[in-house]
Design an enzyme around this catalytic site. Structure first.
Site, short mmCIF file in Angstrom:
data_model
loop_
_atom_site.label_atom_id
_atom_site.label_comp_id
_atom_site.label_asym_id
_atom_site.label_seq_id
_atom_site.Cartn_x
_atom_site.Cartn_y
_atom_site.Cartn_z
N SER A 1 0.50 -1.37 0.05
CA SER A 1 -0.44 0.12 -0.04
C SER A 1 1.13 1.45 0.24
O SER A 1 1.71 0.98 -1.17
CB SER A 1 -1.28 -0.04 1.05
OG SER A 1 -2.49 0.82 0.62
N HIS B 1 -8.64 -3.95 -1.27
CA HIS B 1 -7.24 -3.83 -0.74
C HIS B 1 -7.10 -4.50 0.50
O HIS B 1 -8.07 -5.16 1.29
CB HIS B 1 -7.93 -2.35 -0.47
CG HIS B 1 -5.79 -1.64 -0.37
ND1 HIS B 1 -5.36 -1.45 -0.75
CD2 HIS B 1 -5.69 -0.95 0.86
CE1 HIS B 1 -4.34 -1.13 -0.15
NE2 HIS B 1 -4.56 -1.48 0.73
N ASP C 1 -9.76 -3.59 -5.64
CA ASP C 1 -8.64 -2.25 -5.15
C ASP C 1 -9.23 -0.83 -5.21
O ASP C 1 -8.52 -0.93 -6.79
CB ASP C 1 -7.37 -3.12 -4.62
CG ASP C 1 -6.99 -2.31 -3.93
OD1 ASP C 1 -6.95 -1.06 -3.95
OD2 ASP C 1 -6.22 -2.69 -3.27
#
Length: 364
Positions: free
Chosen positions: A203, A331, A301
């Site tokens: 991320s 995600h 995502d």
């Protein structure tokens, strides 16, 4: 664990135990998001886009109601919440705490050194944790990284970089680079091969890894062999001036969170023409000469389009890229639902990419 999590807790578990929360949107009055257009029938039910293995978890997330709204004032308490999801440390994999020096009056950077073996010559990983640039701690990632270091027989250095908004992108880039330089300069006592250093991040950590690969290329001091970008946060325009369909980013990390994270990181509203290019990997024009990359992301995502686009640009710049897009995955799915087959396949692809980069035999 998943059966007892609130939606807020799901978000925290989802970004590598690094504290993913859905943050309230900052003041972005100057930004006019592009209209999403008519809502297609399937988009009205976000669960219809979720992989069957992940659907029960996603449904529980929806049952807990809309994500809470957060602001800069709530960050202090939010930052402490992720500690509850840190996995236990493994007793048989050594962990040391070291410090890398920064120039001037900047504070030294804490490093977690995992699985060092003096006298060996093994591959090494420089790790940057996730958390939307505003949350998370390297300390909470140690248990995960111990298991990876054991599987790959490598040394891992994880950087406790400074968070936004207290520290903007310039400072955290220098923190991560200081960690990389420290790893390279101390390769021999760590038992690391300086020619086999890979970057790894999830991320926002993936965004940091991408920025670090660019910084290392430009400074020419440390050769980087590989970059492993796990659903990386690469483009401030996502969720600000570029709005995805509503089913993309419906779970785990959404557009409002993204706007908040980027504004904190950059020090100004995201998406505009005046955004500093050096803080946003997707805005860097020249991607030639970067190390080979693995980019992995879920098909629903929030970052899926920007990840695919970054992979395309790397390929056209002559950089070898393995791009993995997992249909129906949101995600942080590989952490929230680690025991599912969909998560295991994704993790196996990531680890095998590192094995290839290190010249090791792959596992099926």
């Amino acid at each position: 664990m998943a059966a007892h999590l609130t939606r807020r807790q799901f978000g925290i578990a989802g970004l590598g135990m690094a504290g993913v929360l859905t943050m309230g949107a900052p003041s972005c009055a100057a930004i006019e998001p592009q209209p999403a257009g008519p809502t297609p029938p399937l988009a009205r039910d976000p669960l219809s886009h979720v992989d069957p293995e992940l659907r029960a978890i996603a449904a529980r997330m929806l049952e807990n109601g809309p994500p809470p709204s957060y602001s800069a004032e709530s960050l202090k308490s939010a930052r402490n919440f992720g500690a509850a999801f840190a996995p236990p440390r493994l007793p048989d994999i050594a962990v040391l705490e070291e410090f890398a020096r920064l120039p001037g009056d900047a504070p030294d950077v804490k490093l977690f050194v995992i699985n060092a073996k003096p006298g060996a010559s093994r591959p090494a990983i420089l790790h940057s944790h996730g958390g939307g640039y505003i949350l998370g701690k390297a300390e909470w990632e140690v248990g995960h990284l111990q298991a990876l270091a054991r599987d790959l027989d490598c040394v891992i250095v994880s950087v406790e970089y400074r968070l936004a908004p207290e520290t903007r992108y310039q400072g955290s880039i220098e923190d991560n680079y200081a960690g990389l330089l420290w790893l390279y300069q101390n390769a021999e006592p760590l038992g690391a091969d300086p020619a086999r250093i890979a970057l790894l991040g999830e991320s926002a950590g993936g965004g940091h890894s991408a920025l670090l690969a660019i910084t290392a290329r430009d400074r020419g001091e440390v050769p980087v062999a590989f970059q492993t970008l796990v659903y990386p946060m690469l483009d401030d325009r996502t969720g600000s001036t570029r709005m995805p369909p509503p089913f993309i980013g419906a779970f785990g990390w959404d557009a409002a969170s993204n706007r908040f994270g980027w504004e904190a990181f950059l020090g100004q509203p995201p998406g505009g023409s005046g955004v500093p290019v050096t803080g946003v990997p997707a805005r860097i024009e020249n991607l030639t000469g970067l190390p080979p990359a693995f980019i992995g992301v879920g098909g629903i995502d929030l970052f899926v389009s920007e990840n695919i686009e970054y992979g395309r640009r790397l390929i056209e710049a002559g950089v070898p890229v393995e791009l993995v897009v997992v249909p129906g995955a949101f995600h942080g799915f590989d952490r929230i639902a680690a025991d599912t087959m969909i998560a295991k396949r994704f993790t196996n692809a990531k680890v095998n990419a590192l094995r290839r980069a290190f010249g090791q035999a792959q596992e099926i």
